[in-house]
Write an enzyme that holds these catalytic residues in place. Sequence first.
Site, PDB file in Angstrom:
ATOM      1  N   ARG A   1       0.936  -1.376   0.361  1.00 15.95           N
ATOM      2  CA  ARG A   1      -0.099   0.050  -0.074  1.00 15.95           C
ATOM      3  C   ARG A   1       0.641   1.235   0.723  1.00 15.95           C
ATOM      4  O   ARG A   1       0.590   2.278  -0.401  1.00 15.95           O
ATOM      5  CB  ARG A   1      -0.851  -0.089   1.125  1.00 15.95           C
ATOM      6  CG  ARG A   1      -2.298   0.659   0.931  1.00 15.95           C
ATOM      7  CD  ARG A   1      -3.522   0.863   1.316  1.00 15.95           C
ATOM      8  NE  ARG A   1      -3.079  -0.595   3.223  1.00 15.95           N
ATOM      9  CZ  ARG A   1      -4.155  -0.543   3.727  1.00 15.95           C
ATOM     10  NH1 ARG A   1      -4.975  -0.097   3.568  1.00 15.95           N
ATOM     11  NH2 ARG A   1      -3.301  -1.228   5.125  1.00 15.95           N
TER      12      ARG A   1
ATOM     13  N   LYS B   1       2.943 -18.636   7.195  1.00 15.75           N
ATOM     14  CA  LYS B   1       1.933 -19.187   8.283  1.00 15.75           C
ATOM     15  C   LYS B   1       1.887 -18.051   9.183  1.00 15.75           C
ATOM     16  O   LYS B   1       1.894 -17.059   9.071  1.00 15.75           O
ATOM     17  CB  LYS B   1       2.837 -20.108   9.175  1.00 15.75           C
ATOM     18  CG  LYS B   1       4.134 -20.300   9.869  1.00 15.75           C
ATOM     19  CD  LYS B   1       4.623 -19.632  10.986  1.00 15.75           C
ATOM     20  CE  LYS B   1       3.619 -19.775  12.415  1.00 15.75           C
ATOM     21  NZ  LYS B   1       4.341 -19.651  13.705  1.00 15.75           N
TER      22      LYS B   1
ATOM     23  N   ASP C   1       5.417 -23.272   6.569  1.00 15.89           N
ATOM     24  CA  ASP C   1       7.096 -24.644   8.278  1.00 15.89           C
ATOM     25  C   ASP C   1       8.150 -23.880   7.318  1.00 15.89           C
ATOM     26  O   ASP C   1       8.142 -25.221   6.906  1.00 15.89           O
ATOM     27  CB  ASP C   1       6.301 -25.804   8.201  1.00 15.89           C
ATOM     28  CG  ASP C   1       6.753 -25.513   9.655  1.00 15.89           C
ATOM     29  OD1 ASP C   1       7.788 -25.228  10.415  1.00 15.89           O
ATOM     30  OD2 ASP C   1       5.331 -25.879  10.437  1.00 15.89           O
ATOM     31  N   HIS C   2       8.570 -23.180   8.337  1.00 13.48           N
ATOM     32  CA  HIS C   2       9.984 -22.656   7.358  1.00 13.48           C
ATOM     33  C   HIS C   2      10.848 -23.588   8.209  1.00 13.48           C
ATOM     34  O   HIS C   2      12.231 -23.425   8.096  1.00 13.48           O
ATOM     35  CB  HIS C   2      10.619 -21.151   7.909  1.00 13.48           C
ATOM     36  CG  HIS C   2      10.490 -20.948   9.378  1.00 13.48           C
ATOM     37  ND1 HIS C   2       9.790 -20.909  10.244  1.00 13.48           N
ATOM     38  CD2 HIS C   2      11.509 -21.278  10.326  1.00 13.48           C
ATOM     39  CE1 HIS C   2      10.311 -20.603  11.583  1.00 13.48           C
ATOM     40  NE2 HIS C   2      11.496 -21.208  11.558  1.00 13.48           N
TER      41      HIS C   2
ATOM     42  N   LYS D   1      14.934 -26.413   7.031  1.00 15.33           N
ATOM     43  CA  LYS D   1      15.759 -25.841   7.744  1.00 15.33           C
ATOM     44  C   LYS D   1      16.667 -27.429   7.272  1.00 15.33           C
ATOM     45  O   LYS D   1      15.940 -28.636   7.160  1.00 15.33           O
ATOM     46  CB  LYS D   1      15.473 -26.220   9.625  1.00 15.33           C
ATOM     47  CG  LYS D   1      15.374 -24.615   9.607  1.00 15.33           C
ATOM     48  CD  LYS D   1      15.408 -24.839  11.551  1.00 15.33           C
ATOM     49  CE  LYS D   1      14.423 -23.677  11.930  1.00 15.33           C
ATOM     50  NZ  LYS D   1      15.659 -22.405  11.902  1.00 15.33           N
TER      51      LYS D   1
ATOM     52  N   GLU E   1      14.090 -21.241  22.911  1.00 17.64           N
ATOM     53  CA  GLU E   1      14.353 -19.922  22.519  1.00 17.64           C
ATOM     54  C   GLU E   1      14.314 -18.539  23.828  1.00 17.64           C
ATOM     55  O   GLU E   1      13.622 -19.068  25.069  1.00 17.64           O
ATOM     56  CB  GLU E   1      12.704 -19.110  22.177  1.00 17.64           C
ATOM     57  CG  GLU E   1      12.597 -20.041  21.043  1.00 17.64           C
ATOM     58  CD  GLU E   1      11.256 -19.634  19.585  1.00 17.64           C
ATOM     59  OE1 GLU E   1      12.407 -19.024  18.692  1.00 17.64           O
ATOM     60  OE2 GLU E   1      10.770 -18.905  20.300  1.00 17.64           O
TER      61      GLU E   1
ATOM     62  N   ASP F   1       1.834 -20.849  17.551  1.00 18.25           N
ATOM     63  CA  ASP F   1       2.393 -20.516  17.480  1.00 18.25           C
ATOM     64  C   ASP F   1       3.440 -21.226  16.862  1.00 18.25           C
ATOM     65  O   ASP F   1       4.669 -20.924  16.042  1.00 18.25           O
ATOM     66  CB  ASP F   1       3.278 -19.540  18.524  1.00 18.25           C
ATOM     67  CG  ASP F   1       4.115 -18.596  17.942  1.00 18.25           C
ATOM     68  OD1 ASP F   1       4.054 -17.998  16.211  1.00 18.25           O
ATOM     69  OD2 ASP F   1       5.682 -18.606  18.073  1.00 18.25           O
TER      70      ASP F   1
ATOM     71  N   HIS G   1       5.455 -26.593  14.444  1.00 17.14           N
ATOM     72  CA  HIS G   1       7.290 -27.003  13.938  1.00 17.14           C
ATOM     73  C   HIS G   1       7.359 -28.138  14.562  1.00 17.14           C
ATOM     74  O   HIS G   1       7.906 -28.770  14.236  1.00 17.14           O
ATOM     75  CB  HIS G   1       8.136 -25.518  14.011  1.00 17.14           C
ATOM     76  CG  HIS G   1       7.293 -24.555  13.895  1.00 17.14           C
ATOM     77  ND1 HIS G   1       7.538 -23.796  12.800  1.00 17.14           N
ATOM     78  CD2 HIS G   1       8.204 -22.965  14.237  1.00 17.14           C
ATOM     79  CE1 HIS G   1       7.009 -22.342  12.476  1.00 17.14           C
ATOM     80  NE2 HIS G   1       7.381 -22.221  13.240  1.00 17.14           N
TER      81      HIS G   1
ATOM     82  N   LYS H   1       9.282 -19.693  25.211  1.00 19.43           N
ATOM     83  CA  LYS H   1      10.083 -18.509  25.609  1.00 19.43           C
ATOM     84  C   LYS H   1      10.756 -17.937  26.165  1.00 19.43           C
ATOM     85  O   LYS H   1      10.528 -17.812  27.413  1.00 19.43           O
ATOM     86  CB  LYS H   1       9.007 -17.010  24.975  1.00 19.43           C
ATOM     87  CG  LYS H   1       7.916 -17.657  23.960  1.00 19.43           C
ATOM     88  CD  LYS H   1       8.740 -17.495  22.378  1.00 19.43           C
ATOM     89  CE  LYS H   1       8.258 -16.908  21.328  1.00 19.43           C
ATOM     90  NZ  LYS H   1       8.379 -17.568  20.168  1.00 19.43           N
TER      91      LYS H   1
HETATM   92  C1  BG6 Z   1       7.678 -18.787  14.116  1.00 18.75           C
HETATM   93  C2  BG6 Z   1       7.279 -18.218  15.579  1.00 18.75           C
HETATM   94  O1  BG6 Z   1       7.094 -19.285  13.332  1.00 18.75           O
HETATM   95  O2  BG6 Z   1       8.813 -19.612  14.491  1.00 18.75           O
HETATM   96  C3  BG6 Z   1       8.474 -17.399  16.271  1.00 18.75           C
HETATM   97  O3  BG6 Z   1       6.125 -17.500  15.003  1.00 18.75           O
HETATM   98  C4  BG6 Z   1      10.151 -18.335  16.963  1.00 18.75           C
HETATM   99  O4  BG6 Z   1       7.589 -17.191  17.596  1.00 18.75           O
HETATM  100  C5  BG6 Z   1      10.561 -19.456  14.998  1.00 18.75           C
HETATM  101  O5  BG6 Z   1      10.494 -17.462  17.580  1.00 18.75           O
HETATM  102  C6  BG6 Z   1      10.500 -20.119  15.655  1.00 18.75           C
HETATM  103  O6  BG6 Z   1      12.114 -19.765  14.593  1.00 18.75           O
HETATM  104  P1  BG6 Z   1      13.840 -19.793  14.231  1.00 18.75           P
HETATM  105  O7  BG6 Z   1      13.807 -20.272  13.014  1.00 18.75           O
HETATM  106  O8  BG6 Z   1      14.006 -19.065  14.539  1.00 18.75           O
HETATM  107  O9  BG6 Z   1      13.859 -21.685  15.279  1.00 18.75           O
END
Ligand code: BG6
Length: 496
Positions: A46, A155, A184-185, A189, A223, A242, A247, A347
Amino acid sequence: PKINPTAVVIFGATGDLTQRKIIPALYHLRLHNRLPEHFVIIGFARRPYGEKEFRMLLKQALEDFSHTHPIDQEVWHWLEKNIYYLQGDLANPEDYIKLARLLETLPEAKYYRANHLFYLATAPKYFPVVAENLAKAGLNPQAGELEQRRLIVEKPFGTDLNSARELNAILQKYFPEKSIYRIDHYLGKETVQNLLYFRFGNSIFEPLWDRKYIDHIQITVAETQTIGSRGEYYDAAGASRDMLQNHLMQLFSLIAMEPPASLEAESIRDEKVKVLKSVPIPSAEEWIHNSVRAQYGPGILGGKTVKAYREEDKVSRKSLTETYVCVKLEVDNWRWSGVPFYLRTGKALAKQFSEICIVFNRPPCVLFANSTKKVARNWLKIRIQPNEGIHLLFNTKVPNQPALEEAKMDFYYRKYGGHYFPEAYERLLLDALAGESTLFTRSDEVEYAWKIIDALRNAWNEEDCDAIPLYAPGSMGPVEADELLRRDGRYWGPPP
Ligand code: BG6
């Protein structure tokens, strides 16, 4: 993989994800010669930007977020001249007509034709809106077309089973399942992809991979960071939505799945779905017994003062949202019956690490019955990140003494071979460009995972409480999570 000339359109092009992940990923793909010569990137957002401002924003993003430095100027110039910007409103169908026109009239159009990759890097509420508007502008896959129009969806994919089903239905109305790439990243990895290679590329581990030899499995994604500025999103999500639903469930299904018939996307996804289907959905009572949720309280982490989760910006002062979750799952199939899987994530914890521990049965102790210590179980630890590697813990004789002690064999990727470690998004973008969908989640996979998480959240919602347990920032989570294992005669592997 072979990549055809393509136009990538990024919706939400001035946002965080584009800057942190997508642009650095495309830059590295080019740096490693993996992008085709004819390639364009169109940013759709935008803000009243011109091409020049948009390119400047992306250059700065690359400087800030690239995982390699310095930036190769030649590669950046190549990328830059292929970057375009279209000021548009996601909700306005007219702007998609403009997009269609732009896609047709760019000088590179004769090469990429209808090879379009649409990246939904927007707030989730726009996912269905963009899909529908693309279709209205004729930009969804058309019958008889040889080129591919694909959709990458970020996501979170829904917030529960119903919303995920609705979203699947809307997307699939305009895009066939095979053109939808749900991110789903974690699947991007290297160490997560290695789970299959490691399991099925060796003959020494897989024969032990079942209830006869394995006592239990632990999956940890710990984390150190707090919620920071993500309060609004996070307070509605919590760790179960989340992290756990996506994951951790991905790690779980890759560790537990049967060998697929081939490395084809559908074979692998079929096996992963079978694992999710084999998880008996616990009753509310069982879920309460087999789960722990908690929130970080106030404290000190890494020398810095941390405010309690409930005091974070845009978080309700009465929030019951969990910043830590731990569950015990069963898999009711031939391989795993009776073997618990303990999953935890949180976290503001003491250490940043993701790890899968395969904990083997204790050997019969007859020979060492007089020892003061129990013979230790063997542990296989697969470190997803950081210091990616694999560690095997086993018992050896203490020299000069009639006793056992634990020894460790360590493998670290980074000490071995000097390979380049791509970022997850590089791999995922490359695969989406190539039409390879193994590392993306299929509609049924997302839905089965939600089924499990919905039942958990419903159980929690039924509990009448005005607070959940607190844990200290910089700890490894609430004592209740230790207790969950202790009552089974087990304990969490110590942080590395
Ligand atoms: C994301 C979450 O999908 O993955 C975050 O929304 C999280 O809360 C993150 O911190 C963790 O990803 P990575 O690759 O840093 O382990």
